[in-house]
Design a protein around this motif. Sequence first.
Motif, PDB file in Angstrom:
ATOM      1  N   MET A 179      19.728 -10.873  24.121  1.00  0.00           N
ATOM      2  CA  MET A 179      19.985  -9.443  24.200  1.00  0.00           C
ATOM      3  C   MET A 179      20.185  -9.061  25.666  1.00  0.00           C
ATOM      4  N   ALA A 180      21.326  -8.503  25.959  1.00  0.00           N
ATOM      5  CA  ALA A 180      21.646  -8.159  27.338  1.00  0.00           C
ATOM      6  C   ALA A 180      20.949  -6.870  27.760  1.00  0.00           C
ATOM      7  N   ALA A 181      20.798  -6.695  29.082  1.00  0.00           N
ATOM      8  CA  ALA A 181      20.255  -5.454  29.619  1.00  0.00           C
ATOM      9  C   ALA A 181      21.366  -4.472  29.954  1.00  0.00           C
ATOM     10  N   SER A 182      22.483  -4.994  30.452  1.00  0.00           N
ATOM     11  CA  SER A 182      23.644  -4.152  30.785  1.00  0.00           C
ATOM     12  C   SER A 182      24.755  -4.484  29.800  1.00  0.00           C
ATOM     13  N   PRO A 183      24.927  -3.699  28.759  1.00  0.00           N
ATOM     14  CA  PRO A 183      25.802  -4.075  27.647  1.00  0.00           C
ATOM     15  C   PRO A 183      27.267  -4.242  28.014  1.00  0.00           C
ATOM     16  N   ASP A 184      27.727  -3.613  29.101  1.00  0.00           N
ATOM     17  CA  ASP A 184      29.145  -3.689  29.481  1.00  0.00           C
ATOM     18  C   ASP A 184      29.424  -4.678  30.610  1.00  0.00           C
ATOM     19  N   ALA A 185      28.393  -5.313  31.142  1.00  0.00           N
ATOM     20  CA  ALA A 185      28.582  -6.260  32.253  1.00  0.00           C
ATOM     21  C   ALA A 185      28.901  -7.644  31.687  1.00  0.00           C
ATOM     22  N   TYR A 186      30.094  -7.767  31.134  1.00  0.00           N
ATOM     23  CA  TYR A 186      30.437  -8.956  30.356  1.00  0.00           C
ATOM     24  C   TYR A 186      30.373 -10.250  31.165  1.00  0.00           C
ATOM     25  N   ASP A 187      30.929 -10.243  32.368  1.00  0.00           N
ATOM     26  CA  ASP A 187      30.941 -11.466  33.168  1.00  0.00           C
ATOM     27  C   ASP A 187      29.520 -11.915  33.492  1.00  0.00           C
ATOM     28  N   ARG A 188      28.686 -10.981  33.923  1.00  0.00           N
ATOM     29  CA  ARG A 188      27.301 -11.326  34.248  1.00  0.00           C
ATOM     30  C   ARG A 188      26.545 -11.754  32.997  1.00  0.00           C
ATOM     31  N   ASN A 189      26.783 -11.086  31.883  1.00  0.00           N
ATOM     32  CA  ASN A 189      26.104 -11.465  30.646  1.00  0.00           C
ATOM     33  C   ASN A 189      26.491 -12.876  30.214  1.00  0.00           C
TER      34      ASN A 189
ATOM     35  N   ASP B 299      25.740  -8.162  23.363  1.00  0.00           N
ATOM     36  CA  ASP B 299      25.990  -7.053  24.279  1.00  0.00           C
ATOM     37  C   ASP B 299      26.937  -6.102  23.563  1.00  0.00           C
ATOM     38  N   GLN B 300      27.685  -5.292  24.292  1.00  0.00           N
ATOM     39  CA  GLN B 300      28.535  -4.293  23.644  1.00  0.00           C
ATOM     40  C   GLN B 300      29.611  -4.920  22.763  1.00  0.00           C
ATOM     41  N   ARG B 301      29.974  -6.170  23.051  1.00  0.00           N
ATOM     42  CA  ARG B 301      31.015  -6.840  22.264  1.00  0.00           C
ATOM     43  C   ARG B 301      30.532  -7.218  20.866  1.00  0.00           C
ATOM     44  N   TYR B 302      29.232  -7.417  20.742  1.00  0.00           N
ATOM     45  CA  TYR B 302      28.663  -7.747  19.435  1.00  0.00           C
ATOM     46  C   TYR B 302      27.387  -6.927  19.285  1.00  0.00           C
TER      47      TYR B 302
END
Length: 202
Positions: free
Chosen positions: A1-11, A36-39
Amino acid sequence: MAASPDAYDRNDEMCDFFRKAFLKDGFSIQCFDLIDQRYSNFTKDDLQKYDVIVLGGGHVPTQNRFFKNIHLREKIKDFDGIIIGISAGSMNSADLVYCQPEEDGEAIDSNFQRWIEGLGLTKTNILPHYQMVKDRYLDGMRLYEDITYQDSINHPFITLVDGSYILLDHEETIYGESYLIVDGKIQMICHDNETIKVSDIY
Protein backbone atom coordinates in the motif's frame (compact mmCIF):
# COMPACT_ATOMS: atom_id res chain seq x y z
CA MET A 1 0.00 0.00 0.00
CA ALA A 2 1.56 3.25 -1.13
CA ALA A 3 1.69 6.46 0.90
CA SER A 4 1.64 8.81 -2.09
CA PRO A 5 -0.93 7.32 -4.48
CA ASP A 6 0.12 9.39 -7.53
CA ALA A 7 3.91 9.06 -7.17
CA TYR A 8 4.06 6.19 -9.62
CA ASP A 9 7.81 6.13 -10.29
CA ARG A 10 8.70 6.23 -6.60
CA ASN A 11 6.04 3.65 -5.77
CA ASP A 12 7.38 1.29 -8.44
CA GLU A 13 10.90 1.81 -7.12
CA MET A 14 9.92 1.06 -3.52
CA CYS A 15 7.86 -1.95 -4.53
CA ASP A 16 10.85 -3.36 -6.38
CA PHE A 17 13.07 -2.65 -3.35
CA PHE A 18 10.83 -4.58 -0.97
CA ARG A 19 10.36 -7.42 -3.44
CA LYS A 20 14.12 -7.87 -3.65
CA ALA A 21 14.45 -7.62 0.14
CA PHE A 22 11.92 -10.43 0.67
CA LEU A 23 13.59 -12.62 -1.96
CA LYS A 24 17.04 -11.95 -0.49
CA ASP A 25 15.83 -13.22 2.90
CA GLY A 26 14.54 -16.43 1.33
CA PHE A 27 10.82 -15.77 1.15
CA SER A 28 8.95 -17.33 -1.73
CA ILE A 29 6.75 -14.87 -3.61
CA GLN A 30 3.86 -15.86 -5.84
CA CYS A 31 2.87 -12.25 -6.52
CA PHE A 32 3.92 -8.86 -5.23
CA ASP A 33 1.28 -6.31 -6.17
CA LEU A 34 1.38 -2.57 -5.62
CA ILE A 35 -1.73 -0.68 -4.57
CA ASP A 36 -1.68 3.00 -5.48
CA GLN A 37 -4.01 5.18 -7.56
CA ARG A 38 -3.57 2.85 -10.55
CA TYR A 39 -5.11 -0.04 -8.65
CA SER A 40 -7.39 1.36 -6.00
CA ASN A 41 -10.85 -0.08 -6.64
CA PHE A 42 -10.09 -3.53 -5.21
CA THR A 43 -12.66 -5.26 -3.02
CA LYS A 44 -12.44 -6.70 0.46
CA ASP A 45 -12.46 -10.18 -1.09
CA ASP A 46 -9.53 -9.20 -3.34
CA LEU A 47 -7.54 -8.22 -0.25
CA GLN A 48 -8.21 -11.57 1.42
CA LYS A 49 -6.33 -13.34 -1.37
CA TYR A 50 -3.01 -12.00 -0.05
CA ASP A 51 -0.95 -13.50 2.76
CA VAL A 52 0.90 -10.28 3.62
CA ILE A 53 0.02 -6.59 3.34
CA VAL A 54 2.78 -3.98 3.61
CA LEU A 55 1.72 -0.46 4.56
CA GLY A 56 4.55 1.71 3.21
CA GLY A 57 6.12 4.86 4.57
CA GLY A 58 5.73 8.48 3.54
CA HIS A 59 3.70 11.52 4.58
CA VAL A 60 1.15 10.44 7.20
CA PRO A 61 -1.78 12.73 6.23
CA THR A 62 -1.31 11.99 2.50
CA GLN A 63 -1.37 8.26 3.11
CA ASN A 64 -4.31 8.62 5.48
CA ARG A 65 -6.37 10.43 2.82
CA PHE A 66 -5.58 7.69 0.31
CA PHE A 67 -6.60 4.99 2.79
CA LYS A 68 -9.88 6.81 3.39
CA ASN A 69 -10.53 7.20 -0.36
CA ILE A 70 -10.12 3.45 -0.92
CA HIS A 71 -12.09 2.57 2.26
CA LEU A 72 -9.17 0.55 3.58
CA ARG A 73 -10.31 0.62 7.21
CA GLU A 74 -13.43 -1.36 6.28
CA LYS A 75 -11.66 -3.64 3.79
CA ILE A 76 -8.77 -4.58 6.07
CA LYS A 77 -10.86 -5.10 9.21
CA ASP A 78 -11.13 -8.90 9.00
CA PHE A 79 -7.88 -9.58 7.13
CA ASP A 80 -6.40 -12.77 8.58
CA GLY A 81 -2.91 -12.54 7.12
CA ILE A 82 0.17 -10.60 8.22
CA ILE A 83 0.14 -6.79 8.14
CA ILE A 84 3.49 -4.96 8.21
CA GLY A 85 3.40 -1.23 8.92
CA ILE A 86 6.49 0.78 7.99
CA SER A 87 6.95 4.34 9.27
CA ALA A 88 3.77 6.22 8.20
CA GLY A 89 2.09 2.86 7.66
CA SER A 90 2.62 1.97 11.32
CA MET A 91 1.31 5.37 12.42
CA ASN A 92 -1.81 5.09 10.25
CA SER A 93 -2.52 1.64 11.72
CA ALA A 94 -3.81 3.25 14.90
CA ASP A 95 -7.49 3.75 15.59
CA LEU A 96 -6.85 7.43 16.31
CA VAL A 97 -3.76 8.56 14.39
CA TYR A 98 -1.40 11.23 15.69
CA CYS A 99 -0.02 13.21 12.75
CA GLN A 100 3.26 14.54 14.08
CA PRO A 101 3.99 17.73 12.10
CA GLU A 102 6.61 16.90 9.48
CA GLU A 103 6.66 19.42 6.66
CA ASP A 104 7.39 23.15 6.89
CA GLY A 105 4.34 25.11 7.99
CA GLU A 106 2.43 22.17 9.51
CA ALA A 107 3.35 22.97 13.11
CA ILE A 108 1.98 26.51 12.88
CA ASP A 109 -1.01 25.79 10.63
CA SER A 110 -4.18 26.01 12.72
CA ASN A 111 -6.00 23.93 10.08
CA PHE A 112 -3.51 21.06 10.21
CA GLN A 113 -5.24 18.09 11.83
CA ARG A 114 -2.97 16.31 14.28
CA TRP A 115 -5.60 13.70 15.22
CA ILE A 116 -7.41 11.75 12.50
CA GLU A 117 -9.11 8.39 12.13
CA GLY A 118 -6.83 5.52 11.15
CA LEU A 119 -7.19 1.86 10.23
CA GLY A 120 -8.16 0.70 13.71
CA LEU A 121 -5.62 -2.12 13.87
CA THR A 122 -4.23 -0.92 17.22
CA LYS A 123 -4.83 1.79 19.79
CA THR A 124 -1.08 2.37 20.17
CA ASN A 125 0.39 5.53 18.64
CA ILE A 126 3.85 4.87 17.21
CA LEU A 127 6.44 7.54 16.45
CA PRO A 128 9.22 6.03 14.29
CA HIS A 129 12.79 7.12 13.46
CA TYR A 130 13.41 8.64 16.89
CA GLN A 131 17.20 8.69 16.52
CA MET A 132 16.86 10.57 13.23
CA VAL A 133 14.38 13.29 14.17
CA LYS A 134 14.69 13.79 17.95
CA ASP A 135 16.85 16.91 17.53
CA ARG A 136 14.96 18.34 14.57
CA TYR A 137 13.54 21.86 14.45
CA LEU A 138 10.32 22.62 12.57
CA ASP A 139 8.82 26.07 12.07
CA GLY A 140 11.28 27.50 14.59
CA MET A 141 10.35 24.97 17.29
CA ARG A 142 11.90 21.79 18.61
CA LEU A 143 9.91 18.93 17.10
CA TYR A 144 9.74 16.92 20.29
CA GLU A 145 10.19 19.29 23.24
CA ASP A 146 8.01 22.12 21.89
CA ILE A 147 5.50 20.22 19.76
CA THR A 148 5.15 16.50 20.44
CA TYR A 149 5.58 16.74 24.22
CA GLN A 150 2.69 19.21 24.33
CA ASP A 151 0.54 16.88 22.23
CA SER A 152 1.29 13.99 24.61
CA ILE A 153 -0.92 15.36 27.40
CA ASN A 154 -3.30 12.45 28.08
CA HIS A 155 -2.01 10.79 24.87
CA PRO A 156 0.85 8.27 25.28
CA PHE A 157 3.23 7.73 22.35
CA ILE A 158 5.60 4.80 21.85
CA THR A 159 8.72 6.16 20.18
CA LEU A 160 10.93 3.69 18.31
CA VAL A 161 14.44 3.90 16.91
CA ASP A 162 15.03 2.24 13.55
CA GLY A 163 15.33 -1.52 14.00
CA SER A 164 12.86 -1.63 16.89
CA TYR A 165 9.26 -2.68 16.33
CA ILE A 166 5.97 -3.67 17.92
CA LEU A 167 4.53 -7.13 17.25
CA LEU A 168 0.78 -7.56 17.68
CA ASP A 169 -0.16 -11.21 18.18
CA HIS A 170 -3.03 -11.43 20.67
CA GLU A 171 -1.09 -8.82 22.68
CA GLU A 172 1.36 -6.07 21.75
CA THR A 173 5.05 -6.59 22.47
CA ILE A 174 7.81 -4.05 21.90
CA TYR A 175 11.14 -5.32 20.63
CA GLY A 176 14.25 -3.14 20.95
CA GLU A 177 15.11 0.38 22.03
CA SER A 178 12.00 2.44 22.63
CA TYR A 179 10.66 5.28 24.72
CA LEU A 180 7.34 6.34 26.24
CA ILE A 181 6.27 9.94 25.79
CA VAL A 182 3.25 10.97 27.84
CA ASP A 183 2.10 14.10 29.69
CA GLY A 184 5.08 16.09 28.44
CA LYS A 185 7.76 13.65 29.66
CA ILE A 186 9.89 10.95 28.06
CA GLN A 187 11.40 7.81 29.54
CA MET A 188 13.16 4.77 28.11
CA ILE A 189 10.98 1.69 28.43
CA CYS A 190 13.00 -0.92 26.54
CA HIS A 191 16.67 -1.37 25.66
CA ASP A 192 18.15 -2.93 22.56
CA ASN A 193 17.78 -6.75 22.58
CA GLU A 194 14.99 -6.52 25.16
CA THR A 195 11.21 -6.87 24.97
CA ILE A 196 8.32 -5.45 26.96
CA LYS A 197 4.55 -5.79 26.69
CA VAL A 198 2.62 -2.61 25.96
CA SER A 199 0.07 -3.63 28.61
CA ASP A 200 2.84 -3.42 31.23
CA ILE A 201 3.54 0.23 30.36
CA TYR A 202 0.12 1.87 30.55
